[in-house]
Motif scaffolding. Structure first.
Motif, PDB file in Angstrom:
ATOM      1  N   GLY A   1       0.708  -1.194  -0.031  1.00  0.00           N
ATOM      2  CA  GLY A   1       0.027   0.012  -0.075  1.00  0.00           C
ATOM      3  C   GLY A   1       0.906   1.341   0.012  1.00  0.00           C
ATOM      4  N   GLY A   2       2.237   1.179   0.131  1.00  0.00           N
ATOM      5  CA  GLY A   2       2.850   2.432   0.003  1.00  0.00           C
ATOM      6  C   GLY A   2       2.796   3.216   1.251  1.00  0.00           C
ATOM      7  N   GLY A   3       1.983   2.865   2.244  1.00  0.00           N
ATOM      8  CA  GLY A   3       1.841   3.615   3.488  1.00  0.00           C
ATOM      9  C   GLY A   3       0.689   4.539   3.080  1.00  0.00           C
ATOM     10  N   ASN A   4      -0.151   4.535   2.159  1.00  0.00           N
ATOM     11  CA  ASN A   4      -0.877   5.430   1.642  1.00  0.00           C
ATOM     12  C   ASN A   4      -2.539   4.978   1.363  1.00  0.00           C
ATOM     13  N   ILE A   5      -2.518   3.564   1.819  1.00  0.00           N
ATOM     14  CA  ILE A   5      -3.696   2.951   1.312  1.00  0.00           C
ATOM     15  C   ILE A   5      -4.233   2.309   2.545  1.00  0.00           C
ATOM     16  N   THR A   6      -5.724   2.590   2.906  1.00  0.00           N
ATOM     17  CA  THR A   6      -6.415   1.791   3.834  1.00  0.00           C
ATOM     18  C   THR A   6      -7.529   1.125   3.375  1.00  0.00           C
ATOM     19  N   VAL A   7      -7.560  -0.129   3.410  1.00  0.00           N
ATOM     20  CA  VAL A   7      -8.918  -0.990   2.929  1.00  0.00           C
ATOM     21  C   VAL A   7      -9.853  -1.177   3.983  1.00  0.00           C
ATOM     22  N   SER A   8     -10.790  -0.806   4.063  1.00  0.00           N
ATOM     23  CA  SER A   8     -11.955  -0.781   5.079  1.00  0.00           C
ATOM     24  C   SER A   8     -13.098  -1.697   4.437  1.00  0.00           C
ATOM     25  N   GLY A   9     -13.464  -2.422   5.590  1.00  0.00           N
ATOM     26  CA  GLY A   9     -14.868  -3.297   5.205  1.00  0.00           C
ATOM     27  C   GLY A   9     -16.063  -2.349   5.657  1.00  0.00           C
ATOM     28  N   GLY A  10     -15.954  -1.221   5.791  1.00  0.00           N
ATOM     29  CA  GLY A  10     -17.102  -0.352   5.997  1.00  0.00           C
ATOM     30  C   GLY A  10     -18.000  -0.810   7.199  1.00  0.00           C
ATOM     31  N   GLY A  11     -17.518  -1.634   8.251  1.00  0.00           N
ATOM     32  CA  GLY A  11     -18.178  -1.578   9.202  1.00  0.00           C
ATOM     33  C   GLY A  11     -19.188  -2.872   8.925  1.00  0.00           C
ATOM     34  N   SER A  12     -19.159  -3.726   7.930  1.00  0.00           N
ATOM     35  CA  SER A  12     -20.079  -4.587   7.443  1.00  0.00           C
ATOM     36  C   SER A  12     -19.762  -5.986   6.888  1.00  0.00           C
ATOM     37  N   VAL A  13     -18.679  -6.113   6.328  1.00  0.00           N
ATOM     38  CA  VAL A  13     -17.800  -6.968   5.586  1.00  0.00           C
ATOM     39  C   VAL A  13     -16.484  -7.387   6.086  1.00  0.00           C
ATOM     40  N   ARG A  14     -15.982  -8.620   5.863  1.00  0.00           N
ATOM     41  CA  ARG A  14     -14.700  -9.067   6.339  1.00  0.00           C
ATOM     42  C   ARG A  14     -13.988  -8.486   5.003  1.00  0.00           C
ATOM     43  N   VAL A  15     -12.816  -8.093   5.238  1.00  0.00           N
ATOM     44  CA  VAL A  15     -11.999  -7.534   4.295  1.00  0.00           C
ATOM     45  C   VAL A  15     -11.217  -8.751   3.279  1.00  0.00           C
ATOM     46  N   MET A  16     -10.730  -9.705   3.804  1.00  0.00           N
ATOM     47  CA  MET A  16      -9.874 -10.435   2.981  1.00  0.00           C
ATOM     48  C   MET A  16     -10.003 -12.038   3.536  1.00  0.00           C
ATOM     49  N   ASP A  17      -9.729 -13.045   2.744  1.00  0.00           N
ATOM     50  CA  ASP A  17      -9.375 -14.266   2.987  1.00  0.00           C
ATOM     51  C   ASP A  17      -8.388 -14.713   2.172  1.00  0.00           C
ATOM     52  N   VAL A  18      -7.605 -15.596   2.870  1.00  0.00           N
ATOM     53  CA  VAL A  18      -6.434 -16.413   2.334  1.00  0.00           C
ATOM     54  C   VAL A  18      -6.842 -17.815   2.269  1.00  0.00           C
ATOM     55  N   SER A  19      -6.811 -18.407   1.076  1.00  0.00           N
ATOM     56  CA  SER A  19      -7.346 -19.863   1.255  1.00  0.00           C
ATOM     57  C   SER A  19      -6.011 -20.876   1.313  1.00  0.00           C
ATOM     58  N   SER A  20      -6.433 -21.802   1.958  1.00  0.00           N
ATOM     59  CA  SER A  20      -5.465 -22.869   2.233  1.00  0.00           C
ATOM     60  C   SER A  20      -4.236 -23.168   0.805  1.00  0.00           C
ATOM     61  N   GLY A  21      -3.064 -23.077   1.212  1.00  0.00           N
ATOM     62  CA  GLY A  21      -2.066 -23.256   0.128  1.00  0.00           C
ATOM     63  C   GLY A  21      -1.637 -22.039  -0.460  1.00  0.00           C
ATOM     64  N   ALA A  22      -2.729 -21.100  -0.302  1.00  0.00           N
ATOM     65  CA  ALA A  22      -2.205 -19.429  -0.871  1.00  0.00           C
ATOM     66  C   ALA A  22      -1.021 -19.011  -0.096  1.00  0.00           C
ATOM     67  N   ASP A  23      -0.517 -18.050  -0.808  1.00  0.00           N
ATOM     68  CA  ASP A  23       0.765 -17.153   0.051  1.00  0.00           C
ATOM     69  C   ASP A  23       0.413 -15.721  -0.295  1.00  0.00           C
ATOM     70  N   LEU A  24       0.297 -14.876   0.705  1.00  0.00           N
ATOM     71  CA  LEU A  24      -0.007 -13.433   0.532  1.00  0.00           C
ATOM     72  C   LEU A  24       0.749 -12.799   1.247  1.00  0.00           C
ATOM     73  N   THR A  25       1.530 -11.614   0.944  1.00  0.00           N
ATOM     74  CA  THR A  25       2.319 -10.677   2.029  1.00  0.00           C
ATOM     75  C   THR A  25       1.736  -9.346   1.801  1.00  0.00           C
ATOM     76  N   LEU A  26       1.591  -8.848   2.912  1.00  0.00           N
ATOM     77  CA  LEU A  26       0.748  -7.379   2.915  1.00  0.00           C
ATOM     78  C   LEU A  26       2.006  -6.428   3.426  1.00  0.00           C
ATOM     79  N   ARG A  27       2.200  -5.131   2.834  1.00  0.00           N
ATOM     80  CA  ARG A  27       3.059  -4.271   3.322  1.00  0.00           C
ATOM     81  C   ARG A  27       2.547  -3.015   3.309  1.00  0.00           C
ATOM     82  N   ASN A  28       2.824  -2.434   4.480  1.00  0.00           N
ATOM     83  CA  ASN A  28       2.606  -0.713   4.338  1.00  0.00           C
ATOM     84  C   ASN A  28       1.187  -0.437   4.013  1.00  0.00           C
ATOM     85  N   ILE A  29       0.291  -1.168   4.759  1.00  0.00           N
ATOM     86  CA  ILE A  29      -1.331  -0.849   4.326  1.00  0.00           C
ATOM     87  C   ILE A  29      -1.984  -0.969   5.682  1.00  0.00           C
TER      88      ILE A  29
END
Length: 244
Positions: free
Chosen positions: A71-99
């Motif tokens: 996110g470069g330190g400039n991004i917010t991802v919001s669930g808006g108070g109503s939904v989950r933001v993300m799912d990482v499935s079994s076997g998947a590989d996710l890196t989150l940085r600066n978000i």
């Protein structure tokens, strides 16, 4: 590169985060973010601000390479108070940085539910909630989770466990703060936890004056509340094994 703060899959020439994840999953909704890819991918942003979701983002899936979202330190991802933001499935590989992941809400993990491999660096999880006895307000981890130089604040698992993080897998915490959870405790563990803190050089105990030695030993044995790098996730007294 994501160039829109919108949350849609309209064929409008604007690349949204939702469309970028679909392309990284090799299942593009359109050509807004380019062709699909089954190799490793990195999603970056040319915009700054908050992306408010209308529904949970597409799951990060296995078999399509590792995905990094920076996110470069400039991004917010919001669930808006109503939904989950993300799912990482079994076997998947996710890196989150600066978000920042904020205001996600679900009955089980408002921020991220992880069943794969999730690495979080220099990021913030704030005001995410798992309601009605749910688990893992910020992150519910059922896979492998590594968190470095990040902050979890004001997350909650009302009537459940792990307001900040619920760990039922393998968790490594490095120089991370988990504090001010409003329900479920800051961090609850049903799996394996490793905590690491960068230590400052110090003199051996044998070389200290008696009063310095007592003070050093006191602080060594006394955890600092809210600092996950010094206070490991704890198994709740009346723990039950959580479900996904």
């Amino acid at each position: 590169m994501v160039n829109s703060l919108g949350d849609n899959t309209s064929n409008d020439g604007q690349c949204t985060l939702r469309e970028a994840i679909l392309a990284a999953n090799d299942a593009p909704a359109n050509a807004d973010c380019g062709a699909g890819s089954s190799a490793d991918d990195t999603i970056t942003f040319s915009v700054s601000g908050t992306i408010t979701l209308g529904s949970t983002l597409p799951a990060i899936v296995s078999g399509q390479g590792a995905l990094t979202i920076d996110g470069g330190g400039n991004i917010t991802v919001s669930g808006g108070g109503s939904v989950r933001v993300m799912d990482v499935s079994s076997g998947a590989d996710l890196t989150l940085r600066n978000i920042t992941i904020a205001n996600g809400r679900s009955t089980s993990s408002g921020g991220i539910s992880n069943a794969g491999t999730l690495t979080v660096t220099n990021s913030t999880f704030s005001a995410n909630s798992a309601d009605f006895g749910g688990v893992g307000g910020g992150i519910a981890n059922f896979g492998t989770l590594t968190v470095t130089n990040s902050t979890f604040s004001a997350n909650s698992a009302l009537g459940g466990n792990g307001g900040g993080i619920l760990n039922a897998g393998t968790l490594t915490l490095k120089n991370t703060i988990i504090a001010n959870s409003t329900g479920g405790g800051d961090c609850s563990n049903f799996g394996t936890v490793t905590t690491k803190l960068h230590q400052q050089p110090h003199r051996r105990l044998s070389r200290l004056r008696p009063d310095e030695r007592r003070e050093r030993q006191h602080h060594r044995l006394r955890p600092q509340p809210g600092r996950a790098d010094r206070l490991p996730c704890l198994l709740p007294a009346a723990a039950r094994q959580p479900g996904h």
